[in-house]
Design a protein around this motif. Structure first.
Motif, PDB file in Angstrom:
ATOM      1  N   VAL A   1       5.326   7.437 -17.360  1.00  0.00           N
ATOM      2  CA  VAL A   1       5.149   7.268 -18.800  1.00  0.00           C
ATOM      3  C   VAL A   1       6.277   8.024 -19.494  1.00  0.00           C
ATOM      4  O   VAL A   1       6.509   9.198 -19.214  1.00  0.00           O
ATOM      5  CB  VAL A   1       3.787   7.819 -19.266  1.00  0.00           C
ATOM      6  N   ASP A   2       6.987   7.341 -20.399  1.00  0.00           N
ATOM      7  CA  ASP A   2       8.073   8.010 -21.117  1.00  0.00           C
ATOM      8  C   ASP A   2       7.535   8.713 -22.361  1.00  0.00           C
ATOM      9  O   ASP A   2       6.321   8.723 -22.612  1.00  0.00           O
ATOM     10  CB  ASP A   2       9.192   7.020 -21.470  1.00  0.00           C
ATOM     11  N   GLU A   3       8.447   9.322 -23.141  1.00  0.00           N
ATOM     12  CA  GLU A   3       7.995  10.108 -24.285  1.00  0.00           C
ATOM     13  C   GLU A   3       7.404   9.261 -25.396  1.00  0.00           C
ATOM     14  O   GLU A   3       6.723   9.764 -26.274  1.00  0.00           O
ATOM     15  CB  GLU A   3       9.142  10.957 -24.851  1.00  0.00           C
ATOM     16  N   PHE A   4       7.616   7.943 -25.348  1.00  0.00           N
ATOM     17  CA  PHE A   4       7.055   7.045 -26.354  1.00  0.00           C
ATOM     18  C   PHE A   4       5.717   6.446 -25.921  1.00  0.00           C
ATOM     19  O   PHE A   4       5.100   5.695 -26.655  1.00  0.00           O
ATOM     20  CB  PHE A   4       8.038   5.918 -26.669  1.00  0.00           C
ATOM     21  N   GLY A   5       5.282   6.734 -24.682  1.00  0.00           N
ATOM     22  CA  GLY A   5       4.002   6.234 -24.197  1.00  0.00           C
ATOM     23  C   GLY A   5       4.111   4.912 -23.469  1.00  0.00           C
ATOM     24  O   GLY A   5       3.098   4.303 -23.145  1.00  0.00           O
ATOM     25  N   ASN A   6       5.328   4.440 -23.176  1.00  0.00           N
ATOM     26  CA  ASN A   6       5.509   3.188 -22.452  1.00  0.00           C
ATOM     27  C   ASN A   6       5.430   3.436 -20.953  1.00  0.00           C
ATOM     28  O   ASN A   6       5.981   4.410 -20.442  1.00  0.00           O
ATOM     29  CB  ASN A   6       6.868   2.561 -22.799  1.00  0.00           C
ATOM     30  N   ILE A   7       4.768   2.542 -20.227  1.00  0.00           N
ATOM     31  CA  ILE A   7       4.603   2.667 -18.785  1.00  0.00           C
ATOM     32  C   ILE A   7       5.718   1.898 -18.099  1.00  0.00           C
ATOM     33  O   ILE A   7       6.012   0.759 -18.448  1.00  0.00           O
ATOM     34  CB  ILE A   7       3.226   2.134 -18.344  1.00  0.00           C
ATOM     35  N   SER A   8       6.340   2.531 -17.076  1.00  0.00           N
ATOM     36  CA  SER A   8       7.415   1.867 -16.344  1.00  0.00           C
ATOM     37  C   SER A   8       7.325   2.241 -14.868  1.00  0.00           C
ATOM     38  O   SER A   8       6.642   3.188 -14.483  1.00  0.00           O
ATOM     39  CB  SER A   8       8.778   2.263 -16.903  1.00  0.00           C
ATOM     40  N   ASP A   9       8.038   1.483 -14.032  1.00  0.00           N
ATOM     41  CA  ASP A   9       8.047   1.727 -12.590  1.00  0.00           C
ATOM     42  C   ASP A   9       9.110   2.737 -12.191  1.00  0.00           C
ATOM     43  O   ASP A   9       9.012   3.356 -11.133  1.00  0.00           O
ATOM     44  CB  ASP A   9       8.304   0.413 -11.835  1.00  0.00           C
ATOM     45  N   THR A  10      10.137   2.895 -12.997  1.00  0.00           N
ATOM     46  CA  THR A  10      11.239   3.793 -12.648  1.00  0.00           C
ATOM     47  C   THR A  10      10.997   5.176 -13.240  1.00  0.00           C
ATOM     48  O   THR A  10      10.496   5.307 -14.352  1.00  0.00           O
ATOM     49  CB  THR A  10      12.572   3.245 -13.184  1.00  0.00           C
ATOM     50  N   PRO A  11      11.361   6.222 -12.506  1.00  0.00           N
ATOM     51  CA  PRO A  11      11.176   7.569 -13.042  1.00  0.00           C
ATOM     52  C   PRO A  11      12.145   7.834 -14.187  1.00  0.00           C
ATOM     53  O   PRO A  11      13.240   7.274 -14.216  1.00  0.00           O
ATOM     54  CB  PRO A  11      11.459   8.480 -11.853  1.00  0.00           C
ATOM     55  N   PRO A  12      11.767   8.665 -15.138  1.00  0.00           N
ATOM     56  CA  PRO A  12      12.663   8.958 -16.254  1.00  0.00           C
ATOM     57  C   PRO A  12      13.839   9.808 -15.787  1.00  0.00           C
ATOM     58  O   PRO A  12      13.755  10.526 -14.793  1.00  0.00           O
ATOM     59  CB  PRO A  12      11.785   9.726 -17.231  1.00  0.00           C
ATOM     60  N   GLU A  13      14.934   9.709 -16.517  1.00  0.00           N
ATOM     61  CA  GLU A  13      16.106  10.509 -16.193  1.00  0.00           C
ATOM     62  C   GLU A  13      15.819  11.958 -16.549  1.00  0.00           C
ATOM     63  O   GLU A  13      15.312  12.247 -17.632  1.00  0.00           O
ATOM     64  CB  GLU A  13      17.314  10.012 -16.968  1.00  0.00           C
ATOM     65  N   PRO A  14      16.157  12.887 -15.663  1.00  0.00           N
ATOM     66  CA  PRO A  14      15.881  14.288 -15.979  1.00  0.00           C
ATOM     67  C   PRO A  14      16.807  14.772 -17.091  1.00  0.00           C
ATOM     68  O   PRO A  14      18.006  14.539 -17.065  1.00  0.00           O
ATOM     69  CB  PRO A  14      16.165  15.020 -14.669  1.00  0.00           C
ATOM     70  N   GLU A  15      16.223  15.425 -18.070  1.00  0.00           N
ATOM     71  CA  GLU A  15      16.995  15.944 -19.183  1.00  0.00           C
ATOM     72  C   GLU A  15      17.419  17.365 -18.862  1.00  0.00           C
ATOM     73  O   GLU A  15      16.658  18.135 -18.273  1.00  0.00           O
ATOM     74  CB  GLU A  15      16.156  15.926 -20.459  1.00  0.00           C
TER      75      GLU A  15
ATOM     76  N   GLY B   1       0.792  -1.219   0.000  1.00  0.00           N
ATOM     77  CA  GLY B   1       0.000   0.000   0.000  1.00  0.00           C
ATOM     78  C   GLY B   1       0.826   1.272   0.000  1.00  0.00           C
ATOM     79  O   GLY B   1       0.297   2.344   0.256  1.00  0.00           O
ATOM     80  N   ASP B   2       2.146   1.180  -0.259  1.00  0.00           N
ATOM     81  CA  ASP B   2       2.983   2.372  -0.316  1.00  0.00           C
ATOM     82  C   ASP B   2       2.670   3.161  -1.576  1.00  0.00           C
ATOM     83  O   ASP B   2       2.320   2.600  -2.609  1.00  0.00           O
ATOM     84  CB  ASP B   2       4.472   2.005  -0.317  1.00  0.00           C
ATOM     85  N   LEU B   3       2.854   4.451  -1.486  1.00  0.00           N
ATOM     86  CA  LEU B   3       2.606   5.307  -2.639  1.00  0.00           C
ATOM     87  C   LEU B   3       3.610   5.019  -3.750  1.00  0.00           C
ATOM     88  O   LEU B   3       3.274   5.073  -4.932  1.00  0.00           O
ATOM     89  CB  LEU B   3       2.683   6.775  -2.235  1.00  0.00           C
ATOM     90  N   ASP B   4       4.846   4.683  -3.375  1.00  0.00           N
ATOM     91  CA  ASP B   4       5.870   4.398  -4.381  1.00  0.00           C
ATOM     92  C   ASP B   4       5.513   3.165  -5.203  1.00  0.00           C
ATOM     93  O   ASP B   4       5.888   3.071  -6.371  1.00  0.00           O
ATOM     94  CB  ASP B   4       7.228   4.183  -3.714  1.00  0.00           C
ATOM     95  N   ASP B   5       4.815   2.222  -4.611  1.00  0.00           N
ATOM     96  CA  ASP B   5       4.421   1.022  -5.350  1.00  0.00           C
ATOM     97  C   ASP B   5       3.282   1.290  -6.321  1.00  0.00           C
ATOM     98  O   ASP B   5       3.097   0.560  -7.296  1.00  0.00           O
ATOM     99  CB  ASP B   5       4.000  -0.085  -4.386  1.00  0.00           C
ATOM    100  N   MET B   6       2.512   2.337  -6.065  1.00  0.00           N
ATOM    101  CA  MET B   6       1.349   2.626  -6.898  1.00  0.00           C
ATOM    102  C   MET B   6       1.643   3.593  -8.035  1.00  0.00           C
ATOM    103  O   MET B   6       0.827   3.744  -8.939  1.00  0.00           O
ATOM    104  CB  MET B   6       0.237   3.203  -6.033  1.00  0.00           C
ATOM    105  N   ILE B   7       2.794   4.256  -8.003  1.00  0.00           N
ATOM    106  CA  ILE B   7       3.106   5.261  -9.012  1.00  0.00           C
ATOM    107  C   ILE B   7       3.671   4.598 -10.262  1.00  0.00           C
ATOM    108  O   ILE B   7       4.506   3.703 -10.177  1.00  0.00           O
ATOM    109  CB  ILE B   7       4.116   6.287  -8.462  1.00  0.00           C
TER     110      ILE B   7
END
Length: 93
Positions: free
Chosen positions: A47-61, A38-44
């Motif tokens: 979405v990357d620029e191609f529309g793919n869903i992932s668990d890891t945050p994108p690298e800041p550009e 029930g952690d918030l990190d598990d629920m987040i």
């Protein structure tokens, strides 16, 4: 002959019903065995620029800097402020 078919169909339906009930109980037991966080990190999800869903945050550009040269050949506007008269006319100072 219809009596034999009816009993066979009834047996098949009863067997199917038992199988569905057993499968449902197995699924319920499997869900109960899984840890609940029930952690918030598990629920987040990200979405990357191609529309793919992932668990890891994108690298800041890094922010893009645009070097647009300012045209120096154009004359700069002079301080031309206008006042509003009561006669609904503008006049230059």
């Amino acid at each position: 002959m219809s009596k034999n078919q009816n009993t066979f169909i009834k047996k098949q339906k009863a067997e199917l019903k038992k199988r569905k009930k057993r499968d449902k109980q197995e699924k319920m037991a499997a869900r109960k065995d899984q840890p609940k966080s029930g952690d918030l990190d598990d629920m987040i999800a990200y979405v990357d620029e191609f529309g793919n869903i992932s668990d890891t945050p994108p690298e800041p550009e890094p922010p893009k800097k645009e070097n647009v040269p300012r045209p120096s050949s154009l004359p700069r506007p002079q301080n031309t402020q206008q006042k509003f008269n009561r006669n609904n006319k503008f006049k230059n100072e």
